[in-house]
Write an enzyme that holds these catalytic residues in place. Structure first.
Site, PDB file in Angstrom:
ATOM      1  N   ARG A 162       0.834  -1.204   0.000  1.00  0.00           N
ATOM      2  CA  ARG A 162       0.000   0.000   0.000  1.00  0.00           C
ATOM      3  C   ARG A 162       0.873   1.260   0.000  1.00  0.00           C
ATOM      4  NH1 ARG A 162      -2.253  -3.730  -1.143  1.00  0.00           N
ATOM      5  NH2 ARG A 162      -4.119  -4.676  -0.282  1.00  0.00           N
ATOM      6  N   SER A 237     -11.278  -0.684   3.359  1.00  0.00           N
ATOM      7  CA  SER A 237     -10.426  -0.982   4.517  1.00  0.00           C
ATOM      8  C   SER A 237      -9.760   0.288   5.016  1.00  0.00           C
ATOM      9  CB  SER A 237      -9.358  -2.010   4.134  1.00  0.00           C
ATOM     10  OG  SER A 237      -9.953  -3.243   3.805  1.00  0.00           O
ATOM     11  N   GLU A 333      -4.824   3.132   6.392  1.00  0.00           N
ATOM     12  CA  GLU A 333      -4.565   2.957   4.960  1.00  0.00           C
ATOM     13  C   GLU A 333      -5.063   4.172   4.188  1.00  0.00           C
ATOM     14  OE1 GLU A 333      -6.139  -0.100   1.497  1.00  0.00           O
ATOM     15  OE2 GLU A 333      -5.554  -0.941   3.429  1.00  0.00           O
TER      16      GLU A 333
END
Length: 337
Positions: A162, A237, A333
């Site tokens: 990520r 998420s 995130e």
């Protein structure tokens, strides 16, 4: 191409947070983008894509530039592979379905991820055992201060979990305008080893799955587990799965032997953040108009009129509780604005 004043961003972020842009403009071509950048050199700027990976906690005191570049095409092909280019403003899921309809393999495991194509390299998005970096070839970008066009190869993007160079040393310096992917035309590499894909296929009596079958399975799983942002504000998420050194994890595991994890190297494991959140009692918990989704602990939600700050406060409480309980820090995130 009109610059609008005091513009609501509620429909431009998947959390559905009400925030006001001081000024707002949508650009539909690279030429328009360069014009806006050139004519507003001295002004503060905020680049907005699909609004799917951010939490707005305040109004934006800047010129918000909405990247709305459209178009997708085949740029090269051989007997076995095809190179496809998508403009940054294309919806990611619609682009994935377009590749599948043409029987181009490689993106099917990332079906139904919200957002636009242009932001996928920034985050190195991924799902069910695949990431953007697996099929990524290059992206084109405009440097904000010089208006120069530049091409970034996979190596220059410095992809991580990520992560990319665009989230680190090049943050806020470039605007991605298009992305090229290398996909398979046949002999597709079917990946059904991650999550519940194999079980979903088995339930539907699919023994030898095609890429369309994998995509359908992923869509069905995500629709069961994740709320539709159009119905319930969310950004998918909210947290990354934390990566922990094996030496440290073994000590934690002695106290919590049932902890869910995945080995990612000889020295590191990835711990399931959703499991950590569930174990600390947050799954399904509600704080007024904000909360944690009942089916997926990784997803924070806006039930209607939550502020970004309220959602951020919940995320910090989750982080603090998990750290005090397990000694593991989970990182957001999404981008906190």
């Amino acid at each position: 191409m009109e610059i609008l004043n005091h513009f609501s961003l509620k429909k431009y972020n998947t959390f559905g947070i009400e925030a006001i842009a001081k000024k707002f403009v949508g650009v539909h071509s690279v030429a328009e983008l360069k014009t806006v950048l050139f004519e507003n050199k001295a002004k503060k700027k905020f680049v907005l894509g699909g609004g799917s990976n951010m939490l707005l906690t305040k109004d934006i005191d800047a010129l918000v530039i909405h990247i709305d570049l459209k178009g997708k095409k085949i740029v090269e092909e051989t007997k076995d592979f095809v190179w496809v280019e998508s403009q940054a403003g294309e919806n990611w899921h619609e682009f994935v379905l377009w590749t599948i309809d043409k029987n181009f393999g490689g993106l099917e495991n990332m079906s139904l991820i919200p957002g636009n194509v242009g932001t996928t390299p920034i985050q190195n998005i991924g799902a069910y055992g695949t990431e953007i970096k697996d099929t990524f070839v290059s992206c084109s970008a405009i440097k904000i201060d010089t208006l120069e066009s530049e091409t970034f190869s996979k190596e220059k993007c410095q992809f991580g979990y990520r992560e990319s160079v665009f989230k680190n040393e090049l943050k806020n310096l470039y605007i991605i305008t298009s992305v090229i992917f290398k996909l398979t035309k046949h002999n597709h590499k079917i990946n059904i080893s991650y999550g519940d894909i194999a079980l979903e296929l088995e339930t539907n009596n699919i023994i030898i799955p095609k890429i369309k079958d994998v995509s359908n399975a992923v869509i069905a799983i995500r629709q069961r587990k994740l709320p539709d942002p159009k119905v319930l504000g969310n950004s998918g998420s909210f947290f990354k799965n934390p990566i922990v050194l094996k030496s440290d994890f073994k000590k934690i595991q002695q106290k919590f032997p049932e902890m869910k994890f995945y080995e990612i190297s000889e020295t590191e494991v990835k711990v399931a953040a959703g499991w950590l959140i569930e174990q600390t009692g947050f799954k399904g918990k509600r704080y007024g108009e904000a909360g944690i989704h009942k089916n997926q602990a990784l997803v924070l939600v806006n039930y209607g009129s939550a502020t970004g700050q309220e959602i951020l406060n919940i995320s910090k409480e989750i982080q603090d509780t998990i750290f005090s309980t397990f000694g593991i820090y989970i990182e957001a995130e999404v981008n906190i604005i």
